[in-house]
Design an enzyme around this catalytic site. Sequence first.
Site, PDB file in Angstrom:
ATOM      1  N   GLY A   1      -6.957  -8.590  -9.664  1.00  0.00           N
ATOM      2  CA  GLY A   1      -5.856  -8.237  -8.757  1.00  0.00           C
ATOM      3  C   GLY A   1      -5.856  -6.785  -8.309  1.00  0.00           C
ATOM      4  O   GLY A   1      -5.075  -6.399  -7.443  1.00  0.00           O
TER       5      GLY A   1
ATOM      6  N   HIS B   1      21.311 -19.427  13.958  1.00  0.00           N
ATOM      7  CA  HIS B   1      22.498 -18.602  13.808  1.00  0.00           C
ATOM      8  C   HIS B   1      23.282 -19.034  12.579  1.00  0.00           C
ATOM      9  O   HIS B   1      23.445 -20.233  12.360  1.00  0.00           O
ATOM     10  CB  HIS B   1      23.400 -18.741  15.041  1.00  0.00           C
ATOM     11  CG  HIS B   1      24.691 -17.994  14.885  1.00  0.00           C
ATOM     12  ND1 HIS B   1      24.775 -16.630  15.069  1.00  0.00           N
ATOM     13  CD2 HIS B   1      25.940 -18.418  14.529  1.00  0.00           C
ATOM     14  CE1 HIS B   1      26.028 -16.241  14.849  1.00  0.00           C
ATOM     15  NE2 HIS B   1      26.751 -17.305  14.521  1.00  0.00           N
TER      16      HIS B   1
HETATM   17  P1  FAD Z   1      -8.114  -2.305  -5.159  1.00  0.00           P
HETATM   18  O1  FAD Z   1      -6.888  -3.141  -5.209  1.00  0.00           O
HETATM   19  O2  FAD Z   1      -7.987  -0.862  -5.441  1.00  0.00           O
HETATM   20  O3  FAD Z   1      -9.171  -2.995  -6.091  1.00  0.00           O
HETATM   21  C1  FAD Z   1     -10.410  -2.442  -6.372  1.00  0.00           C
HETATM   22  C2  FAD Z   1     -10.888  -2.928  -7.715  1.00  0.00           C
HETATM   23  O4  FAD Z   1     -12.237  -2.526  -7.871  1.00  0.00           O
HETATM   24  C3  FAD Z   1     -10.137  -2.344  -8.885  1.00  0.00           C
HETATM   25  O5  FAD Z   1      -9.584  -3.367  -9.698  1.00  0.00           O
HETATM   26  C4  FAD Z   1     -11.175  -1.558  -9.673  1.00  0.00           C
HETATM   27  O6  FAD Z   1     -11.019  -1.703 -11.079  1.00  0.00           O
HETATM   28  C5  FAD Z   1     -12.469  -2.213  -9.218  1.00  0.00           C
HETATM   29  N1  FAD Z   1     -13.645  -1.325  -9.284  1.00  0.00           N
HETATM   30  C6  FAD Z   1     -13.781  -0.082  -8.755  1.00  0.00           C
HETATM   31  N2  FAD Z   1     -15.014   0.389  -8.972  1.00  0.00           N
HETATM   32  C7  FAD Z   1     -15.670  -0.578  -9.670  1.00  0.00           C
HETATM   33  C8  FAD Z   1     -16.982  -0.694 -10.197  1.00  0.00           C
HETATM   34  N3  FAD Z   1     -17.893   0.279 -10.035  1.00  0.00           N
HETATM   35  N4  FAD Z   1     -17.320  -1.820 -10.858  1.00  0.00           N
HETATM   36  C9  FAD Z   1     -16.415  -2.823 -11.031  1.00  0.00           C
HETATM   37  N5  FAD Z   1     -15.165  -2.761 -10.550  1.00  0.00           N
HETATM   38  C10 FAD Z   1     -14.797  -1.668  -9.878  1.00  0.00           C
HETATM   39  N6  FAD Z   1      -0.120  -2.381  -0.262  1.00  0.00           N
HETATM   40  C11 FAD Z   1       0.615  -3.291   0.399  1.00  0.00           C
HETATM   41  O7  FAD Z   1       0.109  -3.920   1.324  1.00  0.00           O
HETATM   42  N7  FAD Z   1       1.920  -3.542   0.062  1.00  0.00           N
HETATM   43  C12 FAD Z   1       2.529  -2.869  -0.944  1.00  0.00           C
HETATM   44  O8  FAD Z   1       3.704  -3.110  -1.219  1.00  0.00           O
HETATM   45  C13 FAD Z   1       1.793  -1.893  -1.649  1.00  0.00           C
HETATM   46  N8  FAD Z   1       2.347  -1.211  -2.659  1.00  0.00           N
HETATM   47  C14 FAD Z   1       1.605  -0.291  -3.331  1.00  0.00           C
HETATM   48  C15 FAD Z   1       2.229   0.433  -4.352  1.00  0.00           C
HETATM   49  C16 FAD Z   1       1.508   1.379  -5.056  1.00  0.00           C
HETATM   50  C17 FAD Z   1       2.189   2.152  -6.166  1.00  0.00           C
HETATM   51  C18 FAD Z   1       0.132   1.600  -4.754  1.00  0.00           C
HETATM   52  C19 FAD Z   1      -0.667   2.601  -5.534  1.00  0.00           C
HETATM   53  C20 FAD Z   1      -0.480   0.897  -3.742  1.00  0.00           C
HETATM   54  C21 FAD Z   1       0.258  -0.045  -3.016  1.00  0.00           C
HETATM   55  N9  FAD Z   1      -0.319  -0.773  -1.965  1.00  0.00           N
HETATM   56  C22 FAD Z   1       0.439  -1.676  -1.273  1.00  0.00           C
HETATM   57  C23 FAD Z   1      -1.713  -0.582  -1.570  1.00  0.00           C
HETATM   58  C24 FAD Z   1      -2.595  -1.701  -2.145  1.00  0.00           C
HETATM   59  O9  FAD Z   1      -2.468  -1.722  -3.543  1.00  0.00           O
HETATM   60  C25 FAD Z   1      -4.045  -1.472  -1.747  1.00  0.00           C
HETATM   61  O10 FAD Z   1      -4.141  -1.333  -0.352  1.00  0.00           O
HETATM   62  C26 FAD Z   1      -4.913  -2.650  -2.176  1.00  0.00           C
HETATM   63  O11 FAD Z   1      -4.841  -2.844  -3.566  1.00  0.00           O
HETATM   64  C27 FAD Z   1      -6.373  -2.419  -1.754  1.00  0.00           C
HETATM   65  O12 FAD Z   1      -7.137  -3.513  -2.160  1.00  0.00           O
HETATM   66  P2  FAD Z   1      -8.712  -3.365  -2.468  1.00  0.00           P
HETATM   67  O13 FAD Z   1      -9.146  -4.723  -2.866  1.00  0.00           O
HETATM   68  O14 FAD Z   1      -9.375  -2.699  -1.336  1.00  0.00           O
HETATM   69  O15 FAD Z   1      -8.819  -2.365  -3.697  1.00  0.00           O
END
Ligand code: FAD
Length: 469
Positions: free
Chosen positions: A42, A448
Site C-alpha cells: 500500500g 433535491h
Molecule cells: P508510494 O506510495 O510512495 O509507494 C512506493 C513504495 O515503494 C513504498 O512502499 C516503498 O517502500 C517502496 N520502495 C521504494 N524503494 C524501493 C526499493 N528499492 N525496493 C523495494 N521497494 C521500494 N494522496 C492522495 O491522493 N490523497 C490523499 O489524501 C493523500 N494523503 C496523503 C497524506 C500524507 C501524510 C502523505 C505523506 C501523502 C498523501 N498522499 C495523498 C500522497 C500519496 O500517498 C502518494 O501520492 C502515493 O502514495 C504515491 O504512490 P506511489 O505508488 O507512487 O508511491
Amino acid sequence: MMADNSFDVLIIGGGPGGYVAAIRAAQLGLKTACVDKRGSLGGTCLNIGCIPSKALLQSSHHYAEARQHFALHGIKLGKIELDLPTMMARKQKVVSDNTKGIEFLFKKHKVVYLVGEARLAGAGRVAVKTAEGEQSLTAKSIVIATGSEVTPLPGVAIDEKQIVSSTGALDLAQVPKQLVVIGAGVIGLELGSVWGRLGAEVTVIEYLDRALPFHDGEISRQMQRILERQGLRFKLGTKVTAAKNGKGGVTLTLEPAKGGPAEELTAEVVLVAIGRRPCTDGLGIEEAGVEIDNRGFVKVDSHFRTSVAGVYAIGDVIGGAMLAHKAEEEGVAVAEQLAGQAGHVNYEAIPGVVYTWPEVANVGKTEEQLTAEGVAYKTGKFPFSANGRARANGDSEGFVKILADAKTDRVLGCHIIGPEAGDLIAEVVLGMEFAAAAEDIARTCHAHPGLGEAVKEAALAVAGRPIHI
Ligand code: FAD
Ligand code: NAI
C-alpha cells in the site's frame, strides 16, 4: 527463495502506483511480481499517508462536532473527553485492514509478492535483498514505482519526536500544547486541522504569500479565513532558518522571506511539511543508466518508458501531481500498454482534494492559470449558504466555482470549498472527461435536497441564470 524467478512484469514498489499496476497486469494475463521493502503493501498512501491521515481527520472531526456543533442540533452531551490512545489504535487498525486487503487482492490475482529492497542489476534483471539473502529476478518489463519521501528542511532536523514529518505527526502520543507547521500545503492544513481540533495551538508558517499557494487564489484566501476562524494561525511570507531542540520544546528562528529582522517562536512540536521528493535511493538507477531530471524525478515519455529499454516508471517518482489516484491511473495505463492495449492518462482531469473541514476540491485550471494563458473564460459561482441541504446540515460554508471557455462553454476547471467537496468534484471530473459544457451540467437533473445542487447552480451561473441566488 523463489523457485520460479522470471516474470513478464516486475514492479518495484507496492504503493498505489505499483500495486494497481500489478493487479491490472495480472488481470491481463501477464506473469507479475511486485517487490516492496516496507513489509506492508500500500506504500506511503495506505501506511503513512492518505489512509491514516483520513482516519484521524474523521475522528478529530467527530470530536470537534461533538464539542462545538451537537448543541446546535439539540443534542446535549455530558463531559466530552478525548481518548487519544483509542483514536490512534483505530487509525492503526484501519491501516492494517487496508494493507492486508491488498495482500488478499495479490493472492486473488496471483501476483507474486516479495518483501525486500530491489536494485536494477542489468538488462531485465533485478536483485532483491530479502531477509533470507539476495535473490535475482528477471523480467521482460520492469516498472519503477518507488514513490516519494519527505523533503528535508536544512537547519530543521527531523527526529520524529519534537520535530516531525507527516509520519511522526500521525503518531503523536499526546496532543502538543503548541504545534508549528512549516508549509501551508496539503499536509500542513490537514494535519494542522487534526491537532488543532484536538486542542493544540497551531501556527502555520508558509514561505509564499498565501496558504495553499498552488490553488485558485480565491479558494486560498477563503480557506485561510475559514481555518483562522477554527483557530489556526498563519504566518505567511516567512522562512524558518534554524531550529533548536530544548526541554521546553523547539525554538525556531523565523525571517521574512523577503529579508528583514529575525524572530523566534517556540513550540512543543514542529511539523515539517514543505513537499515530497522522489525516492530512488539504493535503486541503482544511475548505474543502470535511467535518466533523472534536476529534481531527481525519473524521466519518462508519454508511454512511461524511461531512457532504458524495458524499464518503465510511474507514480510519485516521475513527478507531476503527487497523488495516489494519479499513481493508480498510471499503474493501470502502463499495465495495459505492456499487455498491448492503449492505456492512457488524461492529466487535464485529475482531481485534487484537501480533506480539511470544509473540504477543498479542484480539477482543471485555476483563474490565475487561465489568465496567464490568455484564455477567455466565464465564471459561475454558487454559495453553499444558498443550498437547502447544506443549510439543513448546518454546514454551509464555502462555494462552488466553475470556469468555462467563454466561446465554447466547455468546462475548464472547477474549484470547491464545502462539505463533501471531495465527492462533489467527481461529477465535474466525469464531465471534463466527456468534454462537457457548463450547460450540460446545468441541464442535468440533480436530486433535491442535495449538496450536488450547488454544482448544478454554479453551472447555471456560468450562463447567468442560477435559480436560487
Ligand atoms: P508510494 O506510495 O510512495 O509507494 C512506493 C513504495 O515503494 C513504498 O512502499 C516503498 O517502500 C517502496 N520502495 C521504494 N524503494 C524501493 C526499493 N528499492 N525496493 C523495494 N521497494 C521500494 N494522496 C492522495 O491522493 N490523497 C490523499 O489524501 C493523500 N494523503 C496523503 C497524506 C500524507 C501524510 C502523505 C505523506 C501523502 C498523501 N498522499 C495523498 C500522497 C500519496 O500517498 C502518494 O501520492 C502515493 O502514495 C504515491 O504512490 P506511489 O505508488 O507512487 O508511491
Ligand atoms: P505541498 O507541496 O502541498 O505544500 C508544501 C508547502 O510548503 C507549499 O505551500 C510551499 O510553498 C511551502 N514551502 C516550501 N518550502 C518552504 C519553506 N522552506 N518554508 C516554509 N514553507 C515552505 O506539500 P506537502 O503538504 O508536504 O505534501 C506533499 C505531497 O503529498 C503533496 O504533493 C500532496 O499532493 C500530497 N498529499 C496529498 C494529500 C491529499 O491529496 N489530500 C494530503 C497530503 C499530502
